[in-house]
Motif scaffolding. Sequence first.
Motif: not given
Length: 517
Positions: A75-78, A58-61
Amino acid sequence: MTVTTAKAPTLTLDSITKRFGSLTANDAITVDITPGRIHCLLGENGAGKSTLMNILFGLLEPDEGEIRLGDEVLNLTNPKQAMARGIGMVHQHFMLIPVFTVAENMVLGREPGSAGLLDINSARKTVRELSARYKLDVDPDALVEDLPVGIQQRVEILKALAGGARYLIFDEPTAVLTPQEIDELMLVMKALRDEGRAIVFITHKLREVRQVADDITVIRRGKVVGQAEPNASEAELASMMVGRSVSLKVEKRPAEPGGPRLVVQDLTVAAPSGQVAVDHLSLEVRGGEIVCIAGVQGNGQTEFAEALLGTMTPLSGHVTLDGVDITRAKPAKTIKAGLGYVPEDRHRDGFVGEFSIAENLVLNNLDEFSRGGSLQLKKIADNAVARIEEFDIRSGSHTQPVRSLSGGNQQKVVLARELSRPLSLLLASQPTRGVDVGAIEFLHTRIVEERDRGTAVLIVSTELEEVESLADRIAVMYRGQIVGIVPPDTPRDVLGLMMAGISHEDALATTKESVNE
């Protein structure tokens, strides 16, 4: 803080693509991460491995593609979202607060307790339980800044486990460990696998891959180039990483050393913080030999090399090169005295990225390439053409900016510049860091050739395989001191104990006792 070991679904990265401007770091990469298996992502530095795992954590999209947990699209955004889905990451550079205790670091981001109060007792209990379960032996009340790097890494692992991580990412985890600590980490990874967790192991070290891998995915220049069997030879793995066959063995005849060329006596150097980094160190390097300094990074190697070059001023001691006193000399004088320097951070200290290959090749010798205050441009260009051919620098033209070259070719530019004049001493710090296997083969060959010309060669490297391959003598450094000087065929477990500060005699005795037991 609960431990989850129930059967988990497969985690899939499907056609992941990530771009940074014109650079495609990940190009439609697909990887299945299966519980109960150790999946090694193998590739050279810059191949795109860490970028891929930063997307998973989740460090990058991603720009394209998706992450699925079983049939569910994530959907991992962080990182908090990733950890909530059971994904944990042990970072290459530890994400710990040095002035906090182990227990306090454990609760960062997931503070227990009520009414805004931290339940440190609960955190302590978790540390003790997990430490006992995985034989990690960590004191919950110890300050992180007081712990050796190997123990700090254990804390990182415990943090991930305390969050219930079922999918554990280890990003280049062995870079700051002794051989014994590496072996212990491999045992921990196997134990985690055997209780049903999925392990992703990012590395470029072939020996470690063969030691633990169940699945191997090889990534080259942002693309998956194939899967390898766990029993594949190191030569086969290297060939997949580079795209051609390479020799992993340094071919060199026995050294024929002459008299001492570099003589270091009782040298003491302080780090910028004021703390002593080099502590009354003495060492001699003779012409025609390669001395490698082995040790875990952060034990004074950087300060020692910079003191020899002249970018740091020693507090005390004495250094001579071919009889010339360079103890407190500036870099211009040490270079004139015959010192060639390959810095550990080539981007910061090795070249000017915006300058051309030709310009970088003469940076330390402008007097030879100027007349009447003006640069001799044709002579500079002719020199570049010759060096590009001699050192096999892959480029479009000698006018190409060095920043546009691959890591291996950038390092070739640095080495070509330093070896283009007669040297008394070649001082190379981490000479193959971030360099592909093929370029390593070439760089090692040129270093050995320089030794055979009668140059004294001093290598500082944290890569034990490199030390064992290149060295005629190994000087082991710990907390700013030389623990001992040993031959290159010294057993790895003995070197590992010495890297932890144990004398050569005691290390030999300890390993003999272990064998007898």
